[in-house]
Design a protein around this motif. Structure first.
Motif, PDB file in Angstrom:
ATOM      1  N   HIS B 163       0.835  -1.202   0.000  1.00 21.99           N
ATOM      2  CA  HIS B 163       0.000   0.000   0.000  1.00 21.99           C
ATOM      3  C   HIS B 163       0.860   1.238   0.000  1.00 21.99           C
ATOM      4  CE1 HIS B 163      -3.942  -1.731   0.218  1.00 21.99           C
ATOM      5  NE2 HIS B 163      -3.542  -2.561   1.182  1.00 21.99           N
ATOM      6  N   GLY B 183      -7.693  -2.575   3.219  1.00 21.86           N
ATOM      7  CA  GLY B 183      -8.082  -1.403   2.448  1.00 21.86           C
ATOM      8  C   GLY B 183      -7.280  -0.213   2.927  1.00 21.86           C
ATOM      9  N   SER B 184      -6.935   0.654   2.012  1.00 23.19           N
ATOM     10  CA  SER B 184      -6.021   1.731   2.368  1.00 23.19           C
ATOM     11  C   SER B 184      -6.518   3.062   1.833  1.00 23.19           C
ATOM     12  CB  SER B 184      -4.644   1.396   1.799  1.00 23.19           C
ATOM     13  OG  SER B 184      -3.898   2.567   1.595  1.00 23.19           O
ATOM     14  N   THR B 188      -7.043   1.605  -2.731  1.00 24.46           N
ATOM     15  CA  THR B 188      -7.067   0.214  -3.209  1.00 24.46           C
ATOM     16  C   THR B 188      -7.415  -0.747  -2.100  1.00 24.46           C
ATOM     17  OG1 THR B 188      -4.729  -0.024  -2.741  1.00 24.46           O
ATOM     18  CG2 THR B 188      -5.340   0.612  -5.000  1.00 24.46           C
ATOM     19  N   LEU B 189      -7.943  -1.878  -2.552  1.00 28.90           N
ATOM     20  CA  LEU B 189      -8.168  -3.017  -1.670  1.00 28.90           C
ATOM     21  C   LEU B 189      -7.214  -4.092  -2.164  1.00 28.90           C
ATOM     22  CD1 LEU B 189     -11.998  -3.231  -2.307  1.00 28.90           C
ATOM     23  CD2 LEU B 189     -10.938  -2.025  -0.424  1.00 28.90           C
ATOM     24  N   HIS B 205     -10.988   1.131  -5.373  1.00 34.17           N
ATOM     25  CA  HIS B 205     -12.281   1.628  -4.866  1.00 34.17           C
ATOM     26  C   HIS B 205     -12.570   3.041  -5.365  1.00 34.17           C
ATOM     27  CE1 HIS B 205     -15.612   1.845  -1.953  1.00 34.17           C
ATOM     28  NE2 HIS B 205     -15.251   3.113  -1.781  1.00 34.17           N
ATOM     29  N   VAL B 209     -10.336   4.042   1.437  1.00 35.54           N
ATOM     30  CA  VAL B 209     -11.228   2.992   1.935  1.00 35.54           C
ATOM     31  C   VAL B 209     -11.301   3.077   3.457  1.00 35.54           C
ATOM     32  CG1 VAL B 209     -11.726   0.541   1.852  1.00 35.54           C
ATOM     33  CG2 VAL B 209     -10.510   1.618  -0.026  1.00 35.54           C
ATOM     34  N   LEU B 212     -14.247  -2.461   5.539  1.00 33.20           N
ATOM     35  CA  LEU B 212     -14.351  -3.638   4.689  1.00 33.20           C
ATOM     36  C   LEU B 212     -15.252  -4.659   5.358  1.00 33.20           C
ATOM     37  CD1 LEU B 212     -10.713  -4.383   3.525  1.00 33.20           C
ATOM     38  CD2 LEU B 212     -12.625  -3.695   2.104  1.00 33.20           C
ATOM     39  N   SER B 223     -16.888  -2.840   0.350  1.00 31.28           N
ATOM     40  CA  SER B 223     -15.953  -1.835   0.822  1.00 31.28           C
ATOM     41  C   SER B 223     -16.654  -0.496   0.895  1.00 31.28           C
ATOM     42  CB  SER B 223     -14.762  -1.740  -0.134  1.00 31.28           C
ATOM     43  OG  SER B 223     -15.210  -1.266  -1.380  1.00 31.28           O
TER      44      SER B 223
END
Lengths: 832, 525
Positions: B163, B183-184, B188-189, B205, B209, B212, B223
């Motif tokens: 991440h 999730g960050s 992105t997941l 996403h 995020v 989740l 998400s």
């Protein structure tokens, strides 16, 4: 005019029955009332009209039972005659010619051979002065008698028949006019005059509206404009008279009546409440509220068992001693104007227009009877003058008659316009319309036109309404709401259309429902209801379009419109161009739903002309000048129950449907041919129902049977005049002759068998023709036949003998001999 | 004689939401219990084992509440800084929590002091979770890394540095011990497999995020980030299924109902929305007083626990079965059967002459008065408290009827202070209601006409008149604003519509073809 001589404009039904006080006969079985130019005899139990007493040539202004003979009735008319009738049989007995219009009539048992009538003052020709005249009726046997022995009794009387009445035993007569009450004593030959002040302190009006005299007591009751009732006593002195006042009514008392024994006083007025006052105990009152509309006349039957009230909505109510309403005789309700169009209910084929306030009336044209009133507004009607009420202003039926749309509105001075669009579904079970959807405020301004899509094969029903707010809206029957199962389908708005902010005036669907024409002032827009696309605009004339009509059947490619600048335009929808136009001041354009014909009422020089034409043909099918004076704005094509077979070119347009229209004076008129009138005349005689027996279903079964029996001898009667090739006659004769007077069976057998065989006659066609002619004769003779049937029975046997032409001459002779034979020995047998 | 026609009370379409099964289900909760915590509540987790205590992470503490107590049954206070993400292990024995000071602590639920301290992260740890084999711990931190730790040895097993922004949410698979998703804030997941050294799947996403959620079947992943809630199909390689945008502020928390048929999302906009998981339509909505940071549902939906930024914990318990029954039973109290049957069960004998009883028309109280033309009394009856408050349409209908009869002025006049106050109260409550406005405006004008001479004599009436005036002024402003908006919309619509050349020739042809079709039909018949 000459070539269409056989088509006439005639009055068709809907005459007033509340014009004058009705009369109940002594046995309380009949009710007589003046109705236009005739006197109608109704049965009090069945509400049916039994017969009309026809003969007057002017408005009938009074009906009165002859005091000395209760089976006869006087009627007076504006044509200047008084006629004496036998009301049970409907026969005119005598006609007394007075010579000047008669406005009302009264008589008393005390004055044999004299009737009192109100006529205009002979001295000066001003029509607002009337006098009461005593007429000595000449005792002569003639039908037509001139009554010239007139002697004035009172001058300056009111023309209102309720304002003159005989007192106890006919000793005096009381007459009211304006603020004066005048009592004339016959013995003393002296009259007393009592006056009231114009206005009392509270500002009530003291004008006398009606008078009634106590039958047993010296007491006169007067009703006043301010709702008061005064009871006058001791009036045989100029000075020492007294009166007491009763007050319940809030507006003018329109009718007063004492019961025959004098125990009660009945009063009625605008409130539509019948008030019963106990005589001498005036604080005790009984009320019969909500009788429908303002009471105009009250009558009591001579035995006091029935009361009868006339109402302003052309209705007579028969009440059993102030307890319950037993019968309602309702005529066509005619207000000052018809707000809704005249329509024909596709189901009952009845004429539909607005009647009582807030109601639609369904009026059967062939039966001349109001079928029922449909309450549209469903609110308590407040009987008060000057109150703005909800009125039904628009109504429309869909093609099958299963939906009815109505618009009601109420406009108060400074409040918003209240508008409701209601949709009614026909309920098969109750056989009436049931409210389905109410749309309050469907538009922001008045609705100018409304029409259903008349296509019979379309799945959805559609209604289009146009309004002054510049929009037209399409309403559609939605699918059943998914939330609750018990709710049926309801209507909702489907489309709102507008065109350049112009005000739409009228709308019309084409016969197959594929096109909708909406006129926006001078522009006619054509829309497709399937996609709500504006297909084309037609704008020929520079003036607003008044009426729009699509052609039908073979003329469905034409769209007709009338404009404010006296043009009748016909557009061809295939080329989108004007096909033809003509200059005419058309007040009303309508299409016959069953044929291609269109009718145009054209106003010219104070009278209305009618043109019936096909859009595709240059020459009108029919035209008549001056069908009535004034402007015709309401008319309708009513489909006939059975088609006419007229082949004359000029009257063919009347074959499928009949054209009815309303004159500016609210008379319902129609066009009729000679042949049709004759047919109607004959059938109306048949329709008379003897009401000596109540009309139970059992009676209908049995009564019909009896009538057939009565009719049977007639065939014998008519056979006298024609050679009828019916073998059955001989058989009938055989069967009708009593068995014990017949010759032996072996003797008759061969003759009987012979009669069953088909004889070879040369004139078969001819006889058939004759038969048809005779059919109508037979019908005409029905009524006479019924009376005479009993006396004619013995002769028939001999007549019938001649009436069997199928038999050979020898056989005939044989039969005659037999008949002669039994007549000769039969009485002998009896005597021995 | 016609019978009296009662006043028509107009039926208005019911406003507000429809009553559905969902509404009934989610409304069947008691009034919330509210508990003040020490700071914003960032996480709530229910223990998987009975009696289903729940851990509430707020500021530097983790409180554990019992299902019905309002006092914490246990408190963990050994945090140097703000604690994050206190989660139970699947056996309910251990609890793990991250902290602002980058140390992850593992607690025994019955003990006080941390059993293990996992040190290695360099920044705050916002996400901790147990793997499904119960022996490992997943953590995610603001140092952009997520790590796996071994519980018995307190050692770091692996570090994933994929991440590029803070990791603020993560979830482990309940079915497979090696799978976990994070999730960050880099939008992105990432799905990681512990057996591999790098992520096996990445989904974008589009927003940072925040939360989740894995479906119990673990085929679908939900998400939340920004205003969006997105559903991903993991079995199809992370294909986005649905994107929901029902909140108007960042969605902070997700949760599934016990049956798995409803998805709940909580947001900073103070709403909790309930979605149907088959069509992803909102079926219910809860409102809260402050922005929501955390949300949890007890097993079997026995209670809804919501933690807010104003450090208030709100707990709603489900009404017990007999409790909800009791209420409906009270409403349905009716006269006994005997009352109805009285005299009705008599069977007429053969030669009895039956006298038909006239059908008695039942009239409402105000109709009875109207029938007698007692207009003032009719209005009084219609203004009775219950009618006035619960069924204002009846009161309005009576006023309308009086107006139609032309006697509204008489009915309104001659009232004392109390009566007038009641009338004005009703007007203030309903005059701006568009359904009633046309009728009530007329009545209000009449009242002002009648009582203008007594203005200033009663303080109560004066105050109400002022309130009415204020209300009307506000309404006028409001209407003006609406008109302005309408004008703006009109210009926007007009400019957005493509200019279409009206092709007269074309439309003509169309009509022609339609007509010719019609003609053919007619010929065919």
């Amino acid at each position: 005019m000459v070539e269409h001589g056989d088509i006439r404009v005639v009055h068709r039904g809907g005459s007033k029955i509340n014009f004058r006080e009705p009369v109940i006969t002594h046995d309380s079985r009949y009710l007589l009332c003046a109705s236009g130019e005739c006197v109608k005899v109704f049965s009090t139990s069945t509400e049916e009209c039994i017969h009309d007493l026809r003969g007057h040539t002017g408005l009938v202004t009074g009906v009165l039972l002859k005091p000395s003979n209760h089976l006869q009735v006087y009627s007076c008319s504006a044509d200047g005659t008084v006629r004496l009738w036998d009301y049970t049989d409907g026969i005119l007995i005598k006609t007394y010619v007075i010579g000047c219009p008669v406005y009302s009539i009264c008589a008393s048992a005390n004055h044999e051979g004299v009737i009192f009538i109100v006529t205009p003052m002979l001295s000066d020709k001003r029509s607002d002065l009337f006098q009461l005249v005593a007429v000595d009726l000449p005792q002569s046997g003639d039908q037509l008698v001139e009554a010239r022995e007139l002697s004035a009794v009172l001058s300056d009387v009111s023309s209102n028949p309720a304002a003159i009445v005989f007192g106890r035993g006919g000793e005096y007569i009381a007459s009211a006019n304006g603020l004066h009450l005048e009592v004339y004593f016959f013995k003393k030959q002296k009259s007393y005059r009592f006056s009231l002040k114009e206005d009392n302190k509270k500002g009530g009006k003291n004008t006398v509206t009606c008078v009634a005299c106590h039958p047993k007591d010296d007491c006169i009751a007067t009703g006043h404009e301010d709702g008061k009732i005064r009871l006058w006593r001791n009036f045989n002195h100029k000075k020492e008279y007294t009166y007491s006042t009763l007050h319940w009514h809030h507006s003018a008392v329109s009718s007063l009546c004492f019961t025959p024994e004098g125990t009660n006083l009945l009063s009625g007025g605008m409130e539509s409440v019948l008030v019963q006052w106990r005589y001498n105990q005036e604080s005790e009152r009984d009320f019969l509220p909500r009788l429908g509309s303002a009471i105009t006349h009250i009558t009591v039957s001579p035995d006091g068992a029935l009361f009868c009230t006339s109402h302003s909505d052309n209705k007579i109510t028969i009440i059993q001693s102030c307890v319950k309403v037993s019968a309602v005789i309702q005529g066509l309700v005619k207000g000052e104007s018809v707000r809704t169009d005249m329509m024909v209910d596709p189901r009952s084929k009845s004429l539909v227009l607005n009647g009582k306030p807030g109601h639609l009336q369904f009026y059967s044209l062939p039966r001349d009877k109001l079928l029922y009133n449909l309450d549209i507004v469903q609110q308590e009607y407040i009987h008060e003058s000057g109150l703005e009420q909800f009125e039904v202003v628009k109504a429309a039926f869909d093609a099958s008659g299963s939906w009815l749309a109505t618009v009601e509105e109420r406009k108060q001075k400074d409040a918003e316009l209240e508008l409701n669009l209601k949709l009614w579904a026909f309920d098969e079970q109750t056989q009436s319309f049931v409210l389905n959807t109410t749309i309050s405020a469907p538009h922001e301004a008045r609705i100018t036109a409304m029409c259903f899509c008349h296509a019979t094969d379309s799945q959805t029903t559609m209604l289009v309404s146009t309004s002054k707010d510049g929009h037209f809206k399409a309403w559609q029957l939605g699918a059943p709401a998914h939330t609750e199962a018990d709710e049926g389908p309801s209507w909702s708005c489907d489309f709102v259309g507008a065109y350049h902010g112009l005000v739409p005036e009228c709308c019309c669907f084409s016969a197959d429902g594929s096109l909708l024409a909406v006129s926006f002032q001078e522009v006619v827009t054509v829309w497709s209801p399937a996609s709500w696309e504006l297909l084309t605009t037609l704008s020929q004339p520079p003036k607003a379009v008044r009426d729009l009509c699509f052609g039908r059947l073979s003329c469905s490619k034409y769209l007709l419109g009338t404009t404010a600048n006296n043009l009748l335009c016909c557009w061809n929808l295939l080329t989108c161009s004007l096909e033809w136009s003509t200059s005419m001041d058309i007040s009303l354009l309508l299409a016959d739903p069953l044929t291609e014909n269109m009718a145009a009422f054209c106003c010219q020089a104070g009278s209305t002309d009618l043109f019936v034409f096909k859009p595709s043909e240059p020459r009108p099918v029919f035209s008549q000048k001056a069908v009535c004076s004034g402007k015709v704005t309401r008319a309708v094509f009513a489909p006939r129950e059975e088609m006419l077979e007229s082949c004359e070119e000029s009257s063919q347009w009347l074959n499928h449907s009949q054209l009815y229209f309303l004159t500016p004076y609210m008379d319902l008129m129609t066009f009729t041919t000679k042949a049709e009138e004759d047919r109607l005349m004959a059938s109306s005689k048949q329709l008379v129902i003897d009401d000596s027996v109540a009309m139970t279903p059992f009676y209908l079964l049995l009564g019909k049977h009896r009538q057939q029996e009565d009719a049977d001898p007639l065939s014998g009667l008519s056979a006298e005049r024609r050679p009828l090739p019916q073998c059955s006659v001989a058989i009938k004769e055989l069967l009708q002759t009593p068995a014990h007077v017949l010759p032996s069976t072996s003797f008759l057998c061969s003759m009987f068998v012979q009669s069953l065989l088909i004889s070879v006659t040369n004139g078969r066609e001819e006889t058939k023709h004759v038969e048809e002619e005779m059919e109508s004769e037979k019908e005409e003779e029905d009524s006479e036949g019924e009376m005479e049937s009993s006396t004619q029975r013995p002769e028939q046997a001999s007549l019938g003998g001649q009436a069997a032409p199928a038999l050979t001459k020898a056989q005939l002779r044989e039969l005659k001999r037999v008949k002669k034979l039994d007549h000769s020995w039969f009485p002998g047998l009896l005597h021995s | 004689m016609a019978s009296f026609k009662p006043t028509k009370v107009q039926v208005y379409p019911k406003l507000g939401e429809k009553v559905t099964q969902d509404t009934l289900y989610w409304k069947n909760y008691k009034a919330p219990v509210q508990i003040k915590e020490f700071g914003a509540i960032t996480n709530i987790d229910f223990s998987p084992v009975a009696p289903h205590n729940f851990a509430v992470t707020a500021f530097t503490r983790i409180h554990i509440y019992g299902p019905f107590s309002q006092e914490p049954v246990k408190t963990f206070t050994r945090f140097k800084d703000t604690a994050y993400c206190g989660r139970f292990r699947s056996d309910g024995q251990l609890l793990v929590a991250g902290c602002e000071d980058s140390v992850v602590r593992l607690f025994d639920v019955s003990g006080k002091v941390a059993l293990r301290m996992f040190k290695g992260h360099t920044k705050a740890v916002h996400i901790t979770d147990f793997t499904s084999d119960r022996y490992q711990i997943l953590t995610g931190s603001d140092d952009y890394t997520c790590r796996l730790w071994d519980i018995p040895n307190a050692t770091e097993l692996n570090t994933y540095q994929e991440h590029t922004d803070y990791i603020r949410c993560g979830v482990t698979s309940k079915l497979n011990r090696d799978l976990f998703i994070t999730g960050s804030y880099d939008h992105t997941l990432k799905l990681f497999d512990a057996r591999a050294d790098k992520s096996v799947m990445t989904m974008d996403h589009g927003q940072p995020v925040e939360s989740l959620l894995l479906y119990p079947s673990e085929g679908l992943l939900v998400s939340a980030g920004g205003r969006h809630v997105k559903v991903w199909d993991l079995l199809k390689g992370g294909q986005p299924l649905v994107s929901l945008k029902n909140h108007h502020k960042t969605v902070t928390c997700l949760c599934l109902s016990s049956s798995g048929h409803r998805l709940l999302s909580a947001s900073l906009d103070r709403h909790v929305k309930v979605y149907n998981t088959t069509n992803y339509k909102v079926v219910h909505n809860f409102d809260y007083a402050a922005s929501i940071l955390s949300l949890a549902l007890a097993p079997d939906d026995e209670s809804i626990v919501v933690g807010m930024t104003n450090s208030i914990l709100s707990i709603k318990h489900r009404k017990s079965l007999d409790e909800s029954k009791e209420i409906s039973g009270q409403q349905r109290r009716q006269p006994s059967y005997r009352v109805f049957v009285k005299g009705k069960n008599y069977v007429p004998k053969q030669d009895d002459y039956l006298v038909s009883k006239p059908v008695k028309q039942h009239l409402a109280k105000y109709d009875k008065q109207l029938k007698k033309f007692n207009v003032s009394k009719a209005l009084d009856t219609a203004l009775e408290t219950w009618t006035r408050l619960r069924k204002p349409e009846i009161t309005v209908a009576v006023i309308k009827e009086l107006d139609r009869r032309g006697t509204l002025k008489n009915a309104l006049a001659g009232r004392d202070e109390q009566g007038l106050a009641r009338l004005l109260n009703f007007l203030i409550g309903n005059v701006v209601d568009p359904r009633f406005a046309p009728v009530l405006v007329t009545a209000a004008e009449m009242i002002l006409d009648i009582y203008q001479s007594v203005i200033g004599q009663s303080s109560v009436v004066d105050r109400q008149l002022l309130r009415l005036q204020e209300l009307l002024e506000r309404e006028i402003d409001y209407q003006q604003d609406l008109l302005e908006v309408l004008g703006m919309l009109d210009t926007m619509f007009a400019s957005s519509l493509p200019r279409k050349e009206v092709n007269l020739h074309l439309s003509k042809r169309k009509t022609e073809s339609i007509n010719s079709d019609r003609e053919e039909d007619a010929v065919g018949q």
